[in-house]
Design a protein around this motif. Structure first.
Motif, PDB file in Angstrom:
ATOM      1  N   ASN A 115       0.852  -1.193   0.000  1.00  0.00           N
ATOM      2  CA  ASN A 115       0.000   0.000   0.000  1.00  0.00           C
ATOM      3  C   ASN A 115       0.885   1.239   0.000  1.00  0.00           C
ATOM      4  O   ASN A 115       1.851   1.306   0.765  1.00  0.00           O
ATOM      5  CB  ASN A 115      -0.890   0.079   1.248  1.00  0.00           C
ATOM      6  CG  ASN A 115      -1.906  -1.039   1.371  1.00  0.00           C
ATOM      7  OD1 ASN A 115      -2.499  -1.208   2.425  1.00  0.00           O
ATOM      8  ND2 ASN A 115      -2.124  -1.814   0.342  1.00  0.00           N
ATOM      9  N   LEU A 116       0.543   2.239  -0.826  1.00  0.00           N
ATOM     10  CA  LEU A 116       1.234   3.527  -0.851  1.00  0.00           C
ATOM     11  C   LEU A 116       0.197   4.626  -0.702  1.00  0.00           C
ATOM     12  O   LEU A 116      -0.730   4.727  -1.514  1.00  0.00           O
ATOM     13  CB  LEU A 116       1.994   3.707  -2.175  1.00  0.00           C
ATOM     14  CG  LEU A 116       2.558   5.110  -2.431  1.00  0.00           C
ATOM     15  CD1 LEU A 116       3.652   5.455  -1.416  1.00  0.00           C
ATOM     16  CD2 LEU A 116       3.087   5.228  -3.853  1.00  0.00           C
ATOM     17  N   VAL A 117       0.338   5.442   0.341  1.00  0.00           N
ATOM     18  CA  VAL A 117      -0.618   6.519   0.596  1.00  0.00           C
ATOM     19  C   VAL A 117      -0.291   7.696  -0.310  1.00  0.00           C
ATOM     20  O   VAL A 117       0.861   8.143  -0.389  1.00  0.00           O
ATOM     21  CB  VAL A 117      -0.583   6.945   2.079  1.00  0.00           C
ATOM     22  CG1 VAL A 117      -1.522   8.123   2.327  1.00  0.00           C
ATOM     23  CG2 VAL A 117      -0.968   5.769   2.971  1.00  0.00           C
ATOM     24  N   THR A 118      -1.321   8.204  -1.008  1.00  0.00           N
ATOM     25  CA  THR A 118      -1.120   9.345  -1.899  1.00  0.00           C
ATOM     26  C   THR A 118      -1.756  10.624  -1.361  1.00  0.00           C
ATOM     27  O   THR A 118      -1.292  11.715  -1.674  1.00  0.00           O
ATOM     28  CB  THR A 118      -1.678   9.053  -3.301  1.00  0.00           C
ATOM     29  OG1 THR A 118      -3.077   8.761  -3.200  1.00  0.00           O
ATOM     30  CG2 THR A 118      -0.947   7.891  -3.942  1.00  0.00           C
ATOM     31  N   GLU A 119      -2.827  10.496  -0.564  1.00  0.00           N
ATOM     32  CA  GLU A 119      -3.489  11.674   0.015  1.00  0.00           C
ATOM     33  C   GLU A 119      -4.050  11.330   1.380  1.00  0.00           C
ATOM     34  O   GLU A 119      -4.500  10.206   1.616  1.00  0.00           O
ATOM     35  CB  GLU A 119      -4.655  12.146  -0.868  1.00  0.00           C
ATOM     36  CG  GLU A 119      -4.247  12.770  -2.171  1.00  0.00           C
ATOM     37  CD  GLU A 119      -5.460  13.252  -2.970  1.00  0.00           C
ATOM     38  OE1 GLU A 119      -6.454  13.698  -2.353  1.00  0.00           O
ATOM     39  OE2 GLU A 119      -5.404  13.166  -4.205  1.00  0.00           O
ATOM     40  N   GLY A 120      -4.071  12.331   2.266  1.00  0.00           N
ATOM     41  CA  GLY A 120      -4.691  12.159   3.571  1.00  0.00           C
ATOM     42  C   GLY A 120      -3.906  11.242   4.492  1.00  0.00           C
ATOM     43  O   GLY A 120      -2.716  11.007   4.302  1.00  0.00           O
ATOM     44  N   CYS A 121      -4.615  10.725   5.482  1.00  0.00           N
ATOM     45  CA  CYS A 121      -4.001   9.853   6.485  1.00  0.00           C
ATOM     46  C   CYS A 121      -4.761   8.530   6.527  1.00  0.00           C
ATOM     47  O   CYS A 121      -5.984   8.523   6.661  1.00  0.00           O
ATOM     48  CB  CYS A 121      -4.027  10.524   7.848  1.00  0.00           C
ATOM     49  SG  CYS A 121      -3.331   9.532   9.173  1.00  0.00           S
ATOM     50  N   VAL A 122      -4.036   7.431   6.407  1.00  0.00           N
ATOM     51  CA  VAL A 122      -4.637   6.097   6.416  1.00  0.00           C
ATOM     52  C   VAL A 122      -4.110   5.331   7.628  1.00  0.00           C
ATOM     53  O   VAL A 122      -2.906   5.313   7.872  1.00  0.00           O
ATOM     54  CB  VAL A 122      -4.284   5.325   5.120  1.00  0.00           C
ATOM     55  CG1 VAL A 122      -4.808   3.899   5.180  1.00  0.00           C
ATOM     56  CG2 VAL A 122      -4.826   6.048   3.894  1.00  0.00           C
ATOM     57  N   ILE A 123      -5.018   4.731   8.375  1.00  0.00           N
ATOM     58  CA  ILE A 123      -4.623   3.837   9.460  1.00  0.00           C
ATOM     59  C   ILE A 123      -4.694   2.417   8.913  1.00  0.00           C
ATOM     60  O   ILE A 123      -5.751   1.977   8.442  1.00  0.00           O
ATOM     61  CB  ILE A 123      -5.565   3.944  10.683  1.00  0.00           C
ATOM     62  CG1 ILE A 123      -5.572   5.368  11.242  1.00  0.00           C
ATOM     63  CG2 ILE A 123      -5.172   2.928  11.747  1.00  0.00           C
ATOM     64  CD1 ILE A 123      -4.305   5.809  11.905  1.00  0.00           C
ATOM     65  N   VAL A 124      -3.571   1.717   8.947  1.00  0.00           N
ATOM     66  CA  VAL A 124      -3.537   0.317   8.538  1.00  0.00           C
ATOM     67  C   VAL A 124      -3.501  -0.520   9.808  1.00  0.00           C
ATOM     68  O   VAL A 124      -2.607  -0.368  10.639  1.00  0.00           O
ATOM     69  CB  VAL A 124      -2.303   0.000   7.663  1.00  0.00           C
ATOM     70  CG1 VAL A 124      -2.256  -1.481   7.325  1.00  0.00           C
ATOM     71  CG2 VAL A 124      -2.322   0.841   6.395  1.00  0.00           C
ATOM     72  N   SER A 125      -4.510  -1.357   9.986  1.00  0.00           N
ATOM     73  CA  SER A 125      -4.526  -2.314  11.100  1.00  0.00           C
ATOM     74  C   SER A 125      -3.965  -3.614  10.570  1.00  0.00           C
ATOM     75  O   SER A 125      -4.388  -4.103   9.520  1.00  0.00           O
ATOM     76  CB  SER A 125      -5.959  -2.534  11.592  1.00  0.00           C
ATOM     77  OG  SER A 125      -6.507  -1.321  12.036  1.00  0.00           O
ATOM     78  N   TRP A 126      -3.000  -4.166  11.282  1.00  0.00           N
ATOM     79  CA  TRP A 126      -2.356  -5.412  10.858  1.00  0.00           C
ATOM     80  C   TRP A 126      -2.140  -6.256  12.102  1.00  0.00           C
ATOM     81  O   TRP A 126      -1.303  -5.923  12.938  1.00  0.00           O
ATOM     82  CB  TRP A 126      -1.051  -5.103  10.143  1.00  0.00           C
ATOM     83  CG  TRP A 126      -0.395  -6.291   9.535  1.00  0.00           C
ATOM     84  CD1 TRP A 126      -0.682  -6.864   8.338  1.00  0.00           C
ATOM     85  CD2 TRP A 126       0.645  -7.078  10.113  1.00  0.00           C
ATOM     86  NE1 TRP A 126       0.122  -7.956   8.127  1.00  0.00           N
ATOM     87  CE2 TRP A 126       0.943  -8.108   9.206  1.00  0.00           C
ATOM     88  CE3 TRP A 126       1.354  -7.017  11.307  1.00  0.00           C
ATOM     89  CZ2 TRP A 126       1.915  -9.066   9.448  1.00  0.00           C
ATOM     90  CZ3 TRP A 126       2.324  -7.968  11.552  1.00  0.00           C
ATOM     91  CH2 TRP A 126       2.592  -8.978  10.627  1.00  0.00           C
ATOM     92  N   GLY A 127      -2.962  -7.294  12.241  1.00  0.00           N
ATOM     93  CA  GLY A 127      -2.899  -8.076  13.475  1.00  0.00           C
ATOM     94  C   GLY A 127      -3.270  -7.181  14.643  1.00  0.00           C
ATOM     95  O   GLY A 127      -4.300  -6.516  14.625  1.00  0.00           O
ATOM     96  N   THR A 128      -2.390  -7.102  15.628  1.00  0.00           N
ATOM     97  CA  THR A 128      -2.640  -6.245  16.799  1.00  0.00           C
ATOM     98  C   THR A 128      -1.968  -4.883  16.658  1.00  0.00           C
ATOM     99  O   THR A 128      -2.072  -4.050  17.551  1.00  0.00           O
ATOM    100  CB  THR A 128      -2.125  -6.926  18.077  1.00  0.00           C
ATOM    101  OG1 THR A 128      -0.723  -7.165  17.936  1.00  0.00           O
ATOM    102  CG2 THR A 128      -2.856  -8.232  18.338  1.00  0.00           C
TER     103      THR A 128
END
Length: 183
Positions: free
Chosen positions: A133-146
């Protein structure tokens, strides 16, 4: 021939091949003649410490992992902050031969995902292969396991999606990221 040095040469070659880098490209990056670089891989002899440090950074492993061959698998996650420093979670049960840098099998076309702040958090999913995943705009929260990673434009994450994962928008503006999945 010194067995320890020969093993270092084999580890360098294994990492280079696992990362799909040619001898020519590595020699050029290290600014050494091709024959010198090939000798390093064949015998491990006379490899400068500075070159080992450079290769460790290039291949995303610790310096000691090239020297000892211990724990260098990227089987969990690899976060790069705006194209700069990286954070890697390693599994000590694996060795450099198992580096998960190479996509195998079917690779999906890049997909642009738009996340709205009003969306509910994504349901955590799993699938085989690897995901980038590559963020291009804004803020993304990636949940991965815990774990959770807050990613901003230019940040990327590469991970093993067999662990439950999902993405959601953080903030009050829509967020966008490009995702590529290999299965």
């Amino acid at each position: 021939m010194d067995k320890v040095m020969e093993e270092i040469g084999l580890r360098i070659k294994g990492l280079r091949e696992a990362c799909d880098v040619t001898c020519e490209d590595m020699a050029a990056e290290l600014e050494v003649p091709l024959e010198t670089y090939k000798k390093w891989e064949e015998t491990g002899a006379d490899v400068p410490i500075s070159a080992i440090y450079h290769m460790a950074r290039h291949f995303g492993v610790e310096f000691t992992e090239i020297l000892t061959g211990t724990a260098a698998k990227l089987n969990t996650y690899h976060v790069v902050r705006n194209g700069e420093g990286m954070e890697v979670d390693r599994n000590p049960e694996y060795h450099f031969e198992d580096l998960a840098w190479r996509y195998t099998g079917k690779v999906m076309q890049p997909l642009l995902v738009v996340l709205d702040p009003t969306d509910k958090p994504a349901k955590l999913v799993t699938h085989t292969g690897q995901e980038f995943n590559l963020v291009t705009e804004g803020c993304v929260i990636v949940s991965w396991g815990t774990k959770e990673f807050e990613l901003h434009p230019g940040d990327s994450i590469y991970f093993n999606p067999e662990v439950p994962h999902g993405q959601r928008c953080a903030g009050d503006k829509p967020a966008k990221f490009v995702t590529i999945i290999a299965e």
